[in-house]
Design a protein around this motif. Sequence first.
Motif, PDB file in Angstrom:
ATOM      1  N   GLU A 215       0.844  -1.191   0.000  1.00  0.00           N
ATOM      2  CA  GLU A 215       0.000   0.000   0.000  1.00  0.00           C
ATOM      3  C   GLU A 215       0.878   1.239   0.000  1.00  0.00           C
ATOM      4  O   GLU A 215       1.793   1.361   0.799  1.00  0.00           O
ATOM      5  CB  GLU A 215      -0.897  -0.022   1.237  1.00  0.00           C
ATOM      6  CG  GLU A 215      -1.897   1.106   1.313  1.00  0.00           C
ATOM      7  CD  GLU A 215      -2.737   1.024   2.566  1.00  0.00           C
ATOM      8  OE1 GLU A 215      -3.967   0.853   2.453  1.00  0.00           O
ATOM      9  OE2 GLU A 215      -2.160   1.124   3.679  1.00  0.00           O
ATOM     10  N   VAL A 216       0.597   2.180  -0.899  1.00  0.00           N
ATOM     11  CA  VAL A 216       1.388   3.408  -0.998  1.00  0.00           C
ATOM     12  C   VAL A 216       0.639   4.596  -0.390  1.00  0.00           C
ATOM     13  O   VAL A 216       1.217   5.407   0.336  1.00  0.00           O
ATOM     14  CB  VAL A 216       1.743   3.715  -2.471  1.00  0.00           C
ATOM     15  CG1 VAL A 216       2.534   5.012  -2.575  1.00  0.00           C
ATOM     16  CG2 VAL A 216       2.547   2.567  -3.064  1.00  0.00           C
ATOM     17  N   LEU A 217      -0.654   4.717  -0.696  1.00  0.00           N
ATOM     18  CA  LEU A 217      -1.479   5.808  -0.172  1.00  0.00           C
ATOM     19  C   LEU A 217      -2.716   5.233   0.495  1.00  0.00           C
ATOM     20  O   LEU A 217      -3.322   4.289  -0.021  1.00  0.00           O
ATOM     21  CB  LEU A 217      -1.897   6.763  -1.290  1.00  0.00           C
ATOM     22  CG  LEU A 217      -0.780   7.467  -2.068  1.00  0.00           C
ATOM     23  CD1 LEU A 217      -1.365   8.267  -3.230  1.00  0.00           C
ATOM     24  CD2 LEU A 217       0.033   8.379  -1.163  1.00  0.00           C
ATOM     25  N   ARG A 218      -3.097   5.828   1.637  1.00  0.00           N
ATOM     26  CA  ARG A 218      -4.258   5.335   2.374  1.00  0.00           C
ATOM     27  C   ARG A 218      -5.135   6.506   2.805  1.00  0.00           C
ATOM     28  O   ARG A 218      -4.649   7.574   3.169  1.00  0.00           O
ATOM     29  CB  ARG A 218      -3.813   4.556   3.610  1.00  0.00           C
ATOM     30  CG  ARG A 218      -4.968   4.113   4.501  1.00  0.00           C
ATOM     31  CD  ARG A 218      -4.501   3.491   5.792  1.00  0.00           C
ATOM     32  NE  ARG A 218      -4.049   2.110   5.611  1.00  0.00           N
ATOM     33  CZ  ARG A 218      -3.748   1.295   6.620  1.00  0.00           C
ATOM     34  NH1 ARG A 218      -3.829   1.732   7.864  1.00  0.00           N
ATOM     35  NH2 ARG A 218      -3.355   0.062   6.376  1.00  0.00           N
ATOM     36  N   SER A 219      -6.443   6.260   2.804  1.00  0.00           N
ATOM     37  CA  SER A 219      -7.396   7.268   3.271  1.00  0.00           C
ATOM     38  C   SER A 219      -7.431   7.281   4.795  1.00  0.00           C
ATOM     39  O   SER A 219      -6.830   6.433   5.468  1.00  0.00           O
ATOM     40  CB  SER A 219      -8.796   6.958   2.738  1.00  0.00           C
ATOM     41  OG  SER A 219      -9.339   5.843   3.437  1.00  0.00           O
ATOM     42  N   GLY A 220      -8.180   8.209   5.351  1.00  0.00           N
ATOM     43  CA  GLY A 220      -8.410   8.223   6.784  1.00  0.00           C
ATOM     44  C   GLY A 220      -9.326   7.095   7.211  1.00  0.00           C
ATOM     45  O   GLY A 220     -10.050   6.512   6.390  1.00  0.00           O
ATOM     46  N   ASP A 221      -9.327   6.791   8.508  1.00  0.00           N
ATOM     47  CA  ASP A 221     -10.127   5.680   9.022  1.00  0.00           C
ATOM     48  C   ASP A 221     -11.622   5.920   8.865  1.00  0.00           C
ATOM     49  O   ASP A 221     -12.402   4.979   8.742  1.00  0.00           O
ATOM     50  CB  ASP A 221      -9.811   5.453  10.503  1.00  0.00           C
ATOM     51  CG  ASP A 221      -8.403   4.928  10.726  1.00  0.00           C
ATOM     52  OD1 ASP A 221      -7.801   4.433   9.747  1.00  0.00           O
ATOM     53  OD2 ASP A 221      -7.901   5.015  11.860  1.00  0.00           O
ATOM     54  N   GLN A 222     -12.035   7.184   8.891  1.00  0.00           N
ATOM     55  CA  GLN A 222     -13.465   7.499   8.832  1.00  0.00           C
ATOM     56  C   GLN A 222     -13.990   7.703   7.410  1.00  0.00           C
ATOM     57  O   GLN A 222     -15.159   8.049   7.220  1.00  0.00           O
ATOM     58  CB  GLN A 222     -13.752   8.756   9.665  1.00  0.00           C
ATOM     59  CG  GLN A 222     -13.477   8.601  11.151  1.00  0.00           C
ATOM     60  CD  GLN A 222     -13.761   9.864  11.931  1.00  0.00           C
ATOM     61  OE1 GLN A 222     -14.497  10.739  11.472  1.00  0.00           O
ATOM     62  NE2 GLN A 222     -13.155   9.985  13.102  1.00  0.00           N
ATOM     63  N   ALA A 223     -13.148   7.479   6.421  1.00  0.00           N
ATOM     64  CA  ALA A 223     -13.581   7.630   5.025  1.00  0.00           C
ATOM     65  C   ALA A 223     -14.624   6.563   4.688  1.00  0.00           C
ATOM     66  O   ALA A 223     -14.718   5.518   5.338  1.00  0.00           O
ATOM     67  CB  ALA A 223     -12.393   7.507   4.094  1.00  0.00           C
ATOM     68  N   TYR A 224     -15.415   6.832   3.658  1.00  0.00           N
ATOM     69  CA  TYR A 224     -16.390   5.848   3.192  1.00  0.00           C
ATOM     70  C   TYR A 224     -16.433   5.872   1.667  1.00  0.00           C
ATOM     71  O   TYR A 224     -15.965   6.813   1.025  1.00  0.00           O
ATOM     72  CB  TYR A 224     -17.783   6.105   3.775  1.00  0.00           C
ATOM     73  CG  TYR A 224     -18.332   7.496   3.566  1.00  0.00           C
ATOM     74  CD1 TYR A 224     -19.163   7.793   2.478  1.00  0.00           C
ATOM     75  CD2 TYR A 224     -18.042   8.522   4.465  1.00  0.00           C
ATOM     76  CE1 TYR A 224     -19.683   9.063   2.292  1.00  0.00           C
ATOM     77  CE2 TYR A 224     -18.556   9.796   4.286  1.00  0.00           C
ATOM     78  CZ  TYR A 224     -19.365  10.067   3.204  1.00  0.00           C
ATOM     79  OH  TYR A 224     -19.867  11.326   3.014  1.00  0.00           O
ATOM     80  N   LEU A 225     -16.980   4.807   1.105  1.00  0.00           N
ATOM     81  CA  LEU A 225     -16.998   4.629  -0.341  1.00  0.00           C
ATOM     82  C   LEU A 225     -18.410   4.883  -0.847  1.00  0.00           C
ATOM     83  O   LEU A 225     -19.334   4.115  -0.569  1.00  0.00           O
ATOM     84  CB  LEU A 225     -16.541   3.210  -0.686  1.00  0.00           C
ATOM     85  CG  LEU A 225     -16.029   2.946  -2.102  1.00  0.00           C
ATOM     86  CD1 LEU A 225     -14.865   3.859  -2.448  1.00  0.00           C
ATOM     87  CD2 LEU A 225     -15.602   1.488  -2.241  1.00  0.00           C
TER      88      LEU A 225
END
Length: 259
Positions: A215-225
Amino acid sequence: TGRYKLLSPESFVTLGYDVDAGSYRISGLRYEKLLTEAVVFVTSESIPVIQVLTGHGEITGESLATFTEFLAGCNYQVEEARLLSGGTLNPDALLMILSPQRDLSDAEAAAVQAFAANGGRLFVTRDFTDDTDAMPNFTALLKSYGATPLAGVVVAGAGESGTYYADQQLYLLPYMRETPLTSELIAGGMNVLMLAGSAAFAMPEETDGALSAAEVLRSGDQAYLRDPSDGNVSIARQEKDASGPFTLAVAAERMHASG
């Protein structure tokens, strides 16, 4: 070498983005970098080549002009790869596949796989509006490198203000993960970037022995799709929306029989 580089007075002007005005302004002058790169360009025995795949509704032409100019300024030679019209891939050049909207043909997919199997390097992007079911060959290519595309656009959680720009929850400020690809950027404090309208990937829980994926880039924990295919164009969180964090970029290597 037969190569030349022409630098005009405008070449030395640097621009900075004025957030308040919402536009670019002249912020200074630069000389050393441009002059050094010009000397390297005209004296190097060879120039690295980047080939950009075309013919599938990819980001090309005017939409790619600024990026192409940037690459040329860094002494890359940018060419089009036209497999649909009988072109071939340069085995020594990086291949960019930039958000195709139509699928690769079976022959094209085989050509890309053969290119990679012989040591070729790929840089691939996708759009959150992609209909992956309609592009089985492109989707299979991504999956073969441990990146399964997920439907929908990643929306930052309102409670994690450090993971998006201003009040724009679609403008992500992702976490940059420590990898061989990013370690120098992180060490140099160059780990902040913005992704507008980002797609997401599912990483494999296990890989075959020939694949390594990070994994190179990750969203925040509270993100949603948020998947607009359900007919609701609002980015407000819906009950069925998947919860983060999400993988936004993947670096992968595959060992082939030839090495």
